[in-house]
Scaffold this motif. Structure first.
Motif: not given
Lengths: 150, 83
Positions: A53-69
């Motif tokens: 509902d706001n196509p201007q908005l994008t966040f980058v997400l990361i799986d935290p366990r990738y660097f913090r198992p």
């Protein structure tokens, strides 16, 4: 439904893929509908949380366990109720990434992870009650600590 | 905003099941005790502001970098433009 996004151009969003964030995301409380995008490589730790509902908005997400198992989320009962969590195995956990000019200094917010309950497609950015985590963790530095690489 | 004056040891009730007590006063610091049902989330306001600010920064991602990560080419070194 087609939406024209800021970063990815026109994309088609299926109704069943829409994730409902009843409270929005702090700072963007008016955006309630998102869709989770990947680059086709499911092994990548990165995802994009694209506003519908706001196509201007994008966040980058990361799986935290990738660097913090050993990353754990301590969620309070209010959030468990809002997300209607019945099976923790169905809950996806992501950290919001800030990418500065110098990309090697990108950070992930482990204090406030984004939880998505895949059972009912409800999402919320919660406050992790575990006080070991901060809003800025340097991803590259922590990766080096565990001997990994991006 | 509703403003109430309370002394040490006194409380206010919010609804029927949330009680906030002034536990101690030391100069400009006040210790508050909060009793609330488990399904009520209580956080310091600074935490929320910190998260909002971090999210605003996160949303300002440069499209070029976003695409770089999208294609799995996360360059740590700076790439000089040669055009």
């Amino acid at each position: 439904m087609d939406i024209v996004t800021r970063h990815f151009g026109k994309i088609t969003v299926k109704d069943e893929d829409i994730i409902d964030f009843p409270e929005g995301i702090p700072g963007f409380e008016d955006t309630k509908k998102f869709v989770l995008l990947d680059n086709g490589d499911k092994t990548s730790p990165f995802r994009w949380l694209q506003g519908v509902d706001n196509p201007q908005l994008t966040f980058v997400l990361i799986d935290p366990r990738y660097f913090r198992p050993d990353y754990v989320v301590d969620v309070n009962d209010a959030d468990v109720e809002i997300l209607d969590i019945k099976d923790v195995g169905k809950v996806l956990v992501f950290a919001v990434v800030v990418i500065p000019e110098d990309i090697s200094k990108m950070t992930a917010n482990l204090k406030a992870p984004v939880l998505i309950n895949m059972e009912n497609r409800k999402g919320k950015q919660v406050v992790n009650e575990n006080s070991n985590y901060k809003v800025r963790h340097y991803i590259m530095e922590e990766l080096k600590l565990i001997g990994g690489q991006v | 905003m509703l403003v109430l004056t309370r002394k040490k040891g006194q409380s206010i009730m919010i609804g029927e099941d949330i009680e906030i007590t002034v536990v101690d006063i030391q100069g400009d610091q006040i210790r508050l005790g909060i009793e609330a049902p488990k399904n009520v989330a209580i956080h310091r306001k600074e935490v929320f502001i910190e998260i909002q600010e971090e999210n605003r920064k996160a949303a300002e991602v440069n499209p070029e970098k976003l695409r770089g990560i999208l294609h799995g080419q996360l360059e740590i070194k700076k790439v000089e433009k040669t055009d």
